[in-house]
Design an enzyme around this catalytic site. Structure first.
Site, PDB file in Angstrom:
ATOM      1  N   ASP A  30      37.492  70.483  15.282  1.00  0.00           N
ATOM      2  CA  ASP A  30      36.862  69.202  15.589  1.00  0.00           C
ATOM      3  C   ASP A  30      35.517  69.395  16.294  1.00  0.00           C
ATOM      4  O   ASP A  30      35.213  68.730  17.281  1.00  0.00           O
ATOM      5  CB  ASP A  30      37.767  68.315  16.435  1.00  0.00           C
ATOM      6  CG  ASP A  30      37.297  66.853  16.444  1.00  0.00           C
ATOM      7  OD1 ASP A  30      36.532  66.472  15.528  1.00  0.00           O
ATOM      8  OD2 ASP A  30      37.680  66.108  17.364  1.00  0.00           O
ATOM      9  N   SER A  86      33.626  60.595  22.468  1.00  0.00           N
ATOM     10  CA  SER A  86      33.800  61.741  21.569  1.00  0.00           C
ATOM     11  C   SER A  86      32.567  62.628  21.537  1.00  0.00           C
ATOM     12  O   SER A  86      31.461  62.158  21.267  1.00  0.00           O
ATOM     13  CB  SER A  86      34.058  61.257  20.138  1.00  0.00           C
ATOM     14  OG  SER A  86      35.377  60.856  19.971  1.00  0.00           O
ATOM     15  N   HIS A  96      34.700  64.749  14.059  1.00  0.00           N
ATOM     16  CA  HIS A  96      35.085  63.392  13.660  1.00  0.00           C
ATOM     17  C   HIS A  96      34.018  62.362  14.020  1.00  0.00           C
ATOM     18  O   HIS A  96      34.111  61.202  13.606  1.00  0.00           O
ATOM     19  CB  HIS A  96      36.457  63.004  14.218  1.00  0.00           C
ATOM     20  CG  HIS A  96      36.502  62.596  15.657  1.00  0.00           C
ATOM     21  ND1 HIS A  96      36.862  63.453  16.657  1.00  0.00           N
ATOM     22  CD2 HIS A  96      36.241  61.411  16.255  1.00  0.00           C
ATOM     23  CE1 HIS A  96      36.841  62.820  17.823  1.00  0.00           C
ATOM     24  NE2 HIS A  96      36.456  61.572  17.600  1.00  0.00           N
TER      25      HIS A  96
END
Length: 391
Positions: free
Chosen positions: A166, A246, A134
């Site tokens: 992911d 992230s 992502h």
């Protein structure tokens, strides 16, 4: 699973940070992608991931999971004073941070839906690095700018990504880069000390600490299509993780990566607020990430294991109820039938359909698992050889 409502707790795959004109002038949180708007500072741009449910362990209790891509930061972290009088003790947090930081990078990503920033870490001296799908999975051509700990930049190329896990791999054309060693998540215990590194809120070089709060937390998010849903059998930590973390590493006391930071749980954001850490962070176990990353580096893609059933989403559990068996799939070959309620995979008790999916995805295509189910009131165990999902 019931649809979450506004105000419910939500879990966020640590969206890249959006710098606002001021920290208290941010847009209200929304549950799904808004209509296209002019891209300027302060506009929240979602990465095509809608809200679904995160099942918080076998006891149940759902919170949501949302992914967002936001505008590039303008905040710049000050350089560390290398003449600090504090001397790091071997094995201390300071020593681990000093050893790992050179291999942690910031990714400034341009995509069709806007710009964002996240984190990553270098795993090979010739320029391969790991981040989240992502963060980098939808990057435009030449749309990944990699900022290294020494302040230098390089253009990164997306080698490949797997939305289901992911995870993404990016390559830069540089040599003799510092790397961080990959450890193992198999031996983790609740209470183990961990350290998270990355660029939360655009602040490169940030280090936070905590413990392993729980293991095998099923985390799921739906993307633009069913094929892009992410399912993570996550490590839960109370180390502070925020937007921008992230793809950064979660490391143990030896400085070995044991997880890839991917999501946070936060109370439902309201007007003037943005999701942030409340001590509930989630990381992809490195043992799972290793297989996916190796396959991406070697082939450009990674296979996702499946059991070969469709689940009854209206079934409230306990267990995962089979609605249909895929013709020619692993489940049909093993003898599973529609109406079966799967209660265990190997030694893992299955609370619901989400937990079944994340448990299966912790294996690899070709692995043989023992599936225990209830049929007509009788408990039966079948050996099932997992197959790869068709792309």
């Amino acid at each position: 699973m019931s649809s979450p409502q506004e105000g419910d707790p939500v879990s966020t795959p640590i969206p890249p940070y959006t710098p606002m004109p001021s920290y208290d002038e941010q847009l209200p949180f929304t549950w799904s992608a808004p209509a296209p708007k002019p891209r300027n500072r302060g506009v929240l741009i979602f990465a095509g991931i809608c809200l679904t449910a995160l099942v918080a362990g076998a006891a149940g209790g759902a919170v949501g999971y949302v992914a967002a891509r936001e505008t590039l930061p303008t905040v710049v972290a000050s350089a560390v004073d290398t003449d600090s009088p504090s001397i790091a003790a071997d094995g201390s947090i300071a020593a681990v941070a000093a050893a790992v930081q050179p291999a942690v990078v910031q990714l400034n990503v341009t995509a069709a839906d806007g710009e964002g920033t996240g984190s990553g870490f270098i795993i090979s001296s010739d320029g391969y690095l790991i981040t989240n799908n992502h963060v980098a999975g939808m990057a435009s051509e030449d749309g990944i700018d990699v900022l290294f700990a020494d302040g230098t930049h390089a253009t990164g190329q997306l080698v490949g990504a797997n939305a289901g896990y992911d995870l993404a791999v990016v390559k830069v054309d540089k040599a003799d880069l510092p790397t961080v060693p990959l450890g193992s998540s198999a031996g983790l215990q609740v209470g183990d000390s961990v350290i998270a590194l990355g660029s939360p809120l655009g602040l490169q070089g940030t280090v936070t600490t905590g413990i392993v709060s729980a293991l095998n937390r099923p985390v799921t998010a739906s993307g633009e299509s069913a094929d892009s849903s992410s399912f993570i059998n996550a490590i839960q930590t109370d180390a502070a993780i925020n937007p921008g973390n992230s793809g950064g590493p979660l490391v143990n006391g030896k400085g070995e990566v044991i997880g890839v930071n991917s999501a946070i749980a936060s109370m439902g954001a309201s007007a003037g607020q943005q999701a942030g850490s409340i001590g509930l962070g989630f990381a992809i176990p490195i043992d799972t990430a290793k297989r996916i990353v190796d396959e991406i580096i070697n082939t450009g893609s990674a296979k996702t294991p499946v059991i070969g059933v469709q689940l009854d989403n209206s079934f409230t559990g306990p267990g995962a109820k089979v609605a249909a068996v895929t013709s020619g799939g692993a489940a049909e070959s093993a003898g599973l039938q529609a109406g079966d309620v799967i209660t265990k995979v190997n030694s893992t008790v299955i609370a619901d359909g989400t937990q079944l999916i994340v448990t299966i995805r912790s294996f690899a295509p070709g692995d043989r698992v023992q599936v225990t189910l209830t049929r007509d009131g009788e408990s039966i165990t079948f050996p099932v050889n997992l197959t790869a999902a068709q792309s």
